[in-house]
Write a protein that holds these residues in place. Structure first.
Motif, PDB file in Angstrom:
ATOM      1  N   ASN A 147       8.063   5.887   1.094  1.00 22.11           N
ATOM      2  CA  ASN A 147       8.189   7.242   2.029  1.00 22.11           C
ATOM      3  C   ASN A 147       7.835   8.392   1.003  1.00 22.11           C
ATOM      4  O   ASN A 147       7.004   8.073   0.182  1.00 22.11           O
ATOM      5  N   THR A 148       6.853   9.374   1.954  1.00 18.04           N
ATOM      6  CA  THR A 148       7.376  10.284   1.603  1.00 18.04           C
ATOM      7  C   THR A 148       7.330  11.834   2.326  1.00 18.04           C
ATOM      8  O   THR A 148       8.164  11.792   3.016  1.00 18.04           O
ATOM      9  N   VAL A 149       8.178  12.365   1.206  1.00 15.93           N
ATOM     10  CA  VAL A 149       8.841  13.924   1.362  1.00 15.93           C
ATOM     11  C   VAL A 149       8.100  15.174   1.339  1.00 15.93           C
ATOM     12  O   VAL A 149       7.323  14.956  -0.730  1.00 15.93           O
ATOM     13  N   ASP A 163      -1.586  11.809   4.543  1.00 18.78           N
ATOM     14  CA  ASP A 163      -1.040  10.776   4.847  1.00 18.78           C
ATOM     15  C   ASP A 163      -1.977   9.716   4.412  1.00 18.78           C
ATOM     16  O   ASP A 163      -1.697   8.968   3.676  1.00 18.78           O
ATOM     17  N   TYR A 197      13.161   3.259  -7.890  1.00 17.00           N
ATOM     18  CA  TYR A 197      11.665   3.921  -7.018  1.00 17.00           C
ATOM     19  C   TYR A 197      11.107   4.312  -7.758  1.00 17.00           C
ATOM     20  O   TYR A 197      11.326   5.358  -8.516  1.00 17.00           O
ATOM     21  N   THR A 226      14.091  10.087  -5.037  1.00 13.24           N
ATOM     22  CA  THR A 226      15.205   9.209  -4.845  1.00 13.24           C
ATOM     23  C   THR A 226      14.543   7.782  -6.332  1.00 13.24           C
ATOM     24  O   THR A 226      14.243   7.419  -5.969  1.00 13.24           O
ATOM     25  N   VAL A 264       7.629   6.305  -3.556  1.00 13.43           N
ATOM     26  CA  VAL A 264       7.948   7.745  -3.062  1.00 13.43           C
ATOM     27  C   VAL A 264       7.293   8.801  -3.533  1.00 13.43           C
ATOM     28  O   VAL A 264       7.040   8.788  -4.473  1.00 13.43           O
TER      29      VAL A 264
END
Length: 340
Positions: free
Chosen positions: A153-155, A109, A191, A186, A95
């Motif tokens: 995932n990318t936050v 991204d 993760y 996360t 993450v």
């Protein structure tokens, strides 16, 4: 190569100070904000100092680190004598937490994917510069570490912070808490969290990145923090723009120490890395020799856990591979890091 005296080395792990990186306590800190990451002259990774600070605040972490070292040595012996196989590839879910102030700091991204690719090639031993490993060190090269990374995932979070500075030697951890303007990890037990921030500095200068070690597994702060200029292969810092800062910090995250043992002629608890006087910087030329305890040795300045420029880092050793394998093994502290 080194012959490990395990009891003494555990004592060294607990008490050693990073004399080379100790700041001048009288140093003027008013210019922290003004130093430019594009002209950083050497790698600055306070991971070991932050680890020892954590041990002082919570001695149980120090005890756990010692226990993990004992387990890692047993794992290495079991591998050596065929009692356990260390050849199964582990895929770690990642993450990426991005904290940005401007649009240009909101990492794309594509750049994140680029950094994941660097990790997979460096840990897979397929990096394009692996052919540069000197003949002398070919017998101990790791090849494929059998660890892969998968972005899940990318936050992203907008912030008003210009830089995550601190006027103490240890780096700021505010980026890891939503309550202090950062992003909460996360589920750090399952993760691997990476935080990307605009920049970090301490009294030693610009921090490229830092990591927590396996004894911190599952805690709120567990993971790696990377300064934006040093993330991926399109960073603005000329000497550190190949993504090797993250490779270096992930090495810590999986249990590796700096190759010089963070003290003069120290020990990194890995048998097949040469003892060296201190860290190397810039772009050294092979062969480079150091003398420790009256013995002249060729230095492995191209090891990912040294401080050389990105272009000069391109190998782990077999011993480092086994250490990292012990960390992600089913019995290891990071066993929970597996893509389901």
């Amino acid at each position: 190569m080194k012959k490990l005296l395990f009891g003494a080395l555990i004592l060294g792990l607990v008490t050693a100070c990073n004399r080379d990186n100790m700041p001048n306590q009288n140093e003027d800190t008013t210019n922290l904000e003004n130093s430019s990451p594009s002209v950083v002259s050497k790698r600055n990774c306070p991971s070991e100092e932050m680890r020892k600070d954590a041990w002082q605040k919570d001695p149980s972490l120090m005890q756990k680190a010692a226990e993990l070292e004992t387990a890692a040595q047993k794992f290495a012996n079991d591998v050596k004598f065929g009692k356990v196989l260390a050849d199964g590839t582990v895929e770690i879910p990642v993450v990426v937490n991005v904290l940005y102030r401007t649009a240009s700091e909101n990492v794309s991204d594509a750049r994140i994917a680029e950094q994941i690719d660097v990790l997979n090639s460096d840990f897979g031993g397929t990096n394009s510069d692996v052919s540069k490993i000197p003949t002398e060190f070919q017998p101990v090269k790791a090849g494929d570490v059998k660890v892969r990374f998968k972005l899940v995932n990318t936050v992203r979070k907008s912030t008003t912070k210009r830089s995550w500075d601190t006027n103490t030697y240890l780096s700021n951890k505010d980026m890891k808490r939503a309550s202090t303007g950062g992003i909460d990890a996360t589920n750090s037990k399952n993760y691997f969290n990476i935080w990307v921030v605009s920049g970090m500095k301490n009294l030693s200068g610009t921090i490229l990145g830092y990591a927590t070690f396996p004894e911190s597994n599952g805690t709120w702060e567990d993971g790696v923090v990377i300064g934006l200029p040093f993330f991926g292969k399109t960073g603005t810092a000329a000497a550190f723009n190949l993504g090797r800062t993250t490779t270096h910090e992930v090495g810590h995250y999986l249990g590796l120490r700096h190759i010089w043992g963070d003290t003069n002629c120290g020990d990194d608890l890995i048998a097949d890395t040469p003892t060296q006087t201190t860290y190397n910087t810039g772009v050294p030329t092979y062969p480079l020799y150091n003398t420790c305890y009256g013995v002249k040795r060729s230095v492995m300045f191209m090891n990912y856990m040294d401080y050389s420029d990105d272009i000069t880092l391109y190998m782990f050793t077999a011993g480092q591979k086994t250490k990292m394998q012990s960390t992600v093994a089913p019995t290891g502290p990071r066993a929970g890091l597996r893509v389901l």
